[in-house]
Design a protein around this motif. Structure first.
Motif, PDB file in Angstrom:
ATOM      1  N   GLY A 330      41.272  43.469  31.652  1.00 53.01           N
ATOM      2  CA  GLY A 330      41.434  44.992  31.690  1.00 53.01           C
ATOM      3  C   GLY A 330      41.546  45.416  30.376  1.00 53.01           C
ATOM      4  N   MET A 331      40.796  46.451  29.770  1.00 48.41           N
ATOM      5  CA  MET A 331      40.853  46.922  28.436  1.00 48.41           C
ATOM      6  C   MET A 331      41.628  48.076  28.059  1.00 48.41           C
ATOM      7  SD  MET A 331      38.872  44.662  26.679  1.00 48.41           S
ATOM      8  CE  MET A 331      38.633  45.669  25.106  1.00 48.41           C
ATOM      9  N   ARG A 332      42.324  48.450  28.866  1.00 52.07           N
ATOM     10  CA  ARG A 332      43.206  49.564  28.624  1.00 52.07           C
ATOM     11  C   ARG A 332      44.367  49.378  29.505  1.00 52.07           C
ATOM     12  NH1 ARG A 332      39.941  50.115  25.531  1.00 52.07           N
ATOM     13  NH2 ARG A 332      38.888  51.908  24.391  1.00 52.07           N
ATOM     14  N   GLU A 333      45.577  49.992  29.291  1.00 52.61           N
ATOM     15  CA  GLU A 333      46.957  50.114  29.953  1.00 52.61           C
ATOM     16  C   GLU A 333      46.415  50.853  31.403  1.00 52.61           C
ATOM     17  OE1 GLU A 333      50.220  51.932  28.256  1.00 52.61           O
ATOM     18  OE2 GLU A 333      50.256  50.418  26.455  1.00 52.61           O
ATOM     19  N   GLY A 334      47.281  50.590  32.472  1.00 58.32           N
ATOM     20  CA  GLY A 334      46.886  50.912  33.770  1.00 58.32           C
ATOM     21  C   GLY A 334      46.280  49.957  34.768  1.00 58.32           C
ATOM     22  N   THR A 365      36.206  41.259  45.232  1.00 65.35           N
ATOM     23  CA  THR A 365      36.985  42.203  44.173  1.00 65.35           C
ATOM     24  C   THR A 365      38.407  41.565  43.963  1.00 65.35           C
ATOM     25  OG1 THR A 365      38.107  42.995  46.271  1.00 65.35           O
ATOM     26  CG2 THR A 365      36.101  43.983  45.667  1.00 65.35           C
ATOM     27  N   ASP A 366      39.039  42.270  42.927  1.00 62.73           N
ATOM     28  CA  ASP A 366      40.351  41.831  42.337  1.00 62.73           C
ATOM     29  C   ASP A 366      41.051  42.705  41.736  1.00 62.73           C
ATOM     30  OD1 ASP A 366      42.570  39.961  42.223  1.00 62.73           O
ATOM     31  OD2 ASP A 366      41.542  38.775  40.698  1.00 62.73           O
ATOM     32  N   ALA A 367      42.155  42.888  41.700  1.00 58.07           N
ATOM     33  CA  ALA A 367      43.242  43.758  41.066  1.00 58.07           C
ATOM     34  C   ALA A 367      43.339  43.410  39.616  1.00 58.07           C
ATOM     35  CB  ALA A 367      44.319  44.297  41.779  1.00 58.07           C
ATOM     36  N   PHE A 368      43.459  44.444  38.555  1.00 59.60           N
ATOM     37  CA  PHE A 368      43.815  44.180  37.260  1.00 59.60           C
ATOM     38  C   PHE A 368      44.781  45.076  36.958  1.00 59.60           C
ATOM     39  CE2 PHE A 368      39.679  42.287  37.557  1.00 59.60           C
ATOM     40  CZ  PHE A 368      39.696  41.366  36.562  1.00 59.60           C
ATOM     41  N   SER A 369      45.966  44.543  36.340  1.00 57.62           N
ATOM     42  CA  SER A 369      46.902  45.267  35.699  1.00 57.62           C
ATOM     43  C   SER A 369      46.701  45.724  34.252  1.00 57.62           C
ATOM     44  CB  SER A 369      48.351  44.585  35.783  1.00 57.62           C
ATOM     45  OG  SER A 369      48.416  43.472  35.232  1.00 57.62           O
ATOM     46  N   SER A 370      47.637  46.464  33.706  1.00 52.72           N
ATOM     47  CA  SER A 370      47.436  46.557  32.325  1.00 52.72           C
ATOM     48  C   SER A 370      47.060  45.462  31.185  1.00 52.72           C
ATOM     49  CB  SER A 370      48.650  47.280  31.601  1.00 52.72           C
ATOM     50  OG  SER A 370      48.980  48.405  32.235  1.00 52.72           O
ATOM     51  N   TYR A 371      45.873  45.484  30.722  1.00 51.44           N
ATOM     52  CA  TYR A 371      45.427  44.567  29.923  1.00 51.44           C
ATOM     53  C   TYR A 371      45.275  43.257  30.775  1.00 51.44           C
ATOM     54  CZ  TYR A 371      45.419  47.870  25.975  1.00 51.44           C
ATOM     55  OH  TYR A 371      45.212  49.078  25.132  1.00 51.44           O
ATOM     56  N   GLY A 372      45.133  43.317  32.097  1.00 50.00           N
ATOM     57  CA  GLY A 372      45.271  42.054  32.819  1.00 50.00           C
ATOM     58  C   GLY A 372      44.270  40.916  32.752  1.00 50.00           C
ATOM     59  N   VAL A 373      44.484  39.803  32.620  1.00 49.86           N
ATOM     60  CA  VAL A 373      43.488  38.624  32.380  1.00 49.86           C
ATOM     61  C   VAL A 373      43.210  37.911  33.616  1.00 49.86           C
ATOM     62  CG1 VAL A 373      43.002  36.405  31.259  1.00 49.86           C
ATOM     63  CG2 VAL A 373      44.261  38.350  30.038  1.00 49.86           C
ATOM     64  N   HIS A 374      42.010  37.815  34.270  1.00 46.58           N
ATOM     65  CA  HIS A 374      41.820  36.767  35.311  1.00 46.58           C
ATOM     66  C   HIS A 374      40.578  35.922  35.089  1.00 46.58           C
ATOM     67  CE1 HIS A 374      44.584  38.580  37.834  1.00 46.58           C
ATOM     68  NE2 HIS A 374      43.754  40.002  37.949  1.00 46.58           N
ATOM     69  N   LEU A 375      40.639  34.543  35.157  1.00 43.87           N
ATOM     70  CA  LEU A 375      39.853  33.595  34.765  1.00 43.87           C
ATOM     71  C   LEU A 375      39.161  33.013  36.028  1.00 43.87           C
ATOM     72  CD1 LEU A 375      42.073  31.861  31.839  1.00 43.87           C
ATOM     73  CD2 LEU A 375      40.325  33.681  31.725  1.00 43.87           C
ATOM     74  N   TYR A 376      37.949  33.175  36.423  1.00 40.53           N
ATOM     75  CA  TYR A 376      37.335  32.748  37.572  1.00 40.53           C
ATOM     76  C   TYR A 376      36.382  31.354  37.314  1.00 40.53           C
ATOM     77  CZ  TYR A 376      38.698  37.563  38.702  1.00 40.53           C
ATOM     78  OH  TYR A 376      39.521  38.744  38.810  1.00 40.53           O
ATOM     79  N   ARG A 377      36.522  30.729  38.269  1.00 43.06           N
ATOM     80  CA  ARG A 377      35.600  29.385  38.714  1.00 43.06           C
ATOM     81  C   ARG A 377      34.980  29.577  39.867  1.00 43.06           C
ATOM     82  NH1 ARG A 377      38.909  25.257  38.071  1.00 43.06           N
ATOM     83  NH2 ARG A 377      38.450  24.993  35.749  1.00 43.06           N
ATOM     84  N   VAL A 378      33.486  29.886  39.792  1.00 41.89           N
ATOM     85  CA  VAL A 378      32.900  29.982  41.034  1.00 41.89           C
ATOM     86  C   VAL A 378      32.220  28.792  41.468  1.00 41.89           C
ATOM     87  CG1 VAL A 378      31.168  31.527  42.158  1.00 41.89           C
ATOM     88  CG2 VAL A 378      32.397  32.431  40.206  1.00 41.89           C
ATOM     89  N   ARG A 379      32.242  28.359  42.634  1.00 40.44           N
ATOM     90  CA  ARG A 379      31.766  27.076  43.005  1.00 40.44           C
ATOM     91  C   ARG A 379      30.658  27.531  44.083  1.00 40.44           C
ATOM     92  NH1 ARG A 379      34.565  23.107  40.785  1.00 40.44           N
ATOM     93  NH2 ARG A 379      36.783  23.405  40.685  1.00 40.44           N
ATOM     94  N   GLY A 380      29.601  26.549  44.465  1.00 38.92           N
ATOM     95  CA  GLY A 380      28.792  26.600  45.382  1.00 38.92           C
ATOM     96  C   GLY A 380      27.499  27.503  45.179  1.00 38.92           C
TER      97      GLY A 380
END
Length: 380
Positions: A330-334, A365-380
């Protein structure tokens, strides 16, 4: 829902950037540095996931090199007679210029400031360094004016971004690896303070101004740098700055470890238990994904939409032959919710979070907090 901003790097640009560091280094080496630290602390930094020293007090000499050897720590240092007599030393990763030539320079009289250095001087010095040792990259760090382009600290050069561009014979022509520093939490400028996205903007500019032909690195804040700063960053903010840089294409990162308060502490990061634990965890995360980060970017695998258009989510996509990866921030606060559409895959592993997400009709879908980071590995 409004479309979020999607980082898309042309395949040719990604290919040009790959492999610009020392030839022969394993693809699982990703540069994670500290700035101007005492080599006597090399083992302590190595224990916390650091693999590179940039700039060392008193330069390369036998004592400093011995500390680095014992810790198996690579180094970028100023070229000197000792270094040139030890060109066979594998720990010497590259050579460096003086720091931040693009800023106003303190007068030699100690009173007032002189203009920024002429880019032609940097290019000439670069050519001399390369002539002495063509086998290693030359590293140049420039200042926050790369991102905060109207920064007053550039003096008479304020706002003159053409002075950086390779196409204009600017500073970045005089290096093989380019980097910059900006510390948003510590910033003294009200309109930059807390705006972590300046890290991404600087990386974007460095890449564009080099024509995507040189690796871009950046420096990350970890301390309360001066007594005037309101506070130090949190470990979560440091992680956000690191991944923001990587998602925008940084090929190396480094940490600024100093604190200048009532007493100067050059290694304040090492003396902050909470922060050094956080940095160690970030470094372990980055190192575990080094082969993926060093691989070419993929194009067209994923798109993303957000429920709040004022909080964009930027992504970088990769693959390793077995899985596809989406690194997102996420690139901003919020808070915002992001919906990803992927070309293929059945299940998403959220790396480091002990959870999975099902893909339905090519979407999750996924939720992001302020400047939140998620790293996804997609299989299949």
């Amino acid at each position: 829902m409004k479309k979020c901003f999607l980082i898309t790097v042309l395949a040719i640009a990604a290919a040009l950037v790959q492999g610009q560091d020392n030839p022969g280094l394993a693809s699982d080496f990703f540069p994670i540095a500290v700035w101007a630290q005492n080599p006597a602390n090399a083992a302590a930094y190595k224990e916390n996931g650091i693999n590179l020293f940039v700039g060392i007090p008193r330069g390369l000499n036998e004592e400093n090199l011995d500390y680095l050897r014992k810790a198996d720590m690579k180094v970028i240092a100023h070229q000197n007679d000792f270094g040139l007599a030890h060109l066979q030393e594998g720990l010497i990763y590259g050579w460096m210029h003086g720091d931040e030539p693009d800023n106003a320079q303190r007068s030699k009289t100690g009173k007032g400031w002189d203009p920024c250095r002429d880019p032609e001087v940097i290019i000439t010095d670069y050519e001399k360094i390369k002539q002495n040792d063509p086998s290693r990259p030359v590293y140049l760090n420039v200042g926050r004016g790369v991102a905060y382009t109207n920064w007053v600290g550039r003096g008479a050069c304020r706002g003159k971004t053409d002075m950086y561009k390779v196409s204009e014979n600017g500073y970045l022509k005089g290096a093989d690896i380019v980097s910059f520093d900006i510390y948003p939490v510590n910033s003294g400028e009200a309109d930059a303070r807390g705006q972590l996205w300046y890290v991404a903007k600087g990386i974007d500019n460095l890449q564009a101004w080099t024509g995507y032909r040189k690796p871009a690195w950046c420096w990350i804040e970890t301390t309360q740098i001066s007594a005037k700063a309101e506070r130090k960053p949190t470990p979560a903010e440091v992680r956000s700055e690191v991944w923001m840089a990587l998602i925008h294409g940084a090929k190396g990162i480094g940490y600024f470890c100093h604190s200048f308060g009532d007493k100067t502490d050059d290694a304040a990061l090492l003396h902050d238990p909470e922060m050094i634990r956080g940095v160690k965890a970030i470094n372990a995360e980055v190192t575990s994904l080094a082969r993926v980060l060093n691989s070419p970017d993929t194009s067209g695998y994923a798109t993303v939409e957000c429920d709040d258009p004022t909080i964009p989510v930027d992504v970088l996509t990769k693959e390793d032959g077995k899985s596809s990866y989406i690194f997102a921030i996420g690139m901003r606060e919020g808070a915002t919710t992001a919906t990803f559409t992927v070309k293929h895959g059945k299940k998403v592993e959220v790396i480091g979070e002990n959870r999975t997400i099902r893909i339905k009709n090519h979407r999750f879908t996924d939720a992001f907090s302020s400047y939140g980071v998620h790293l996804y590995r997609v299989r299949g």
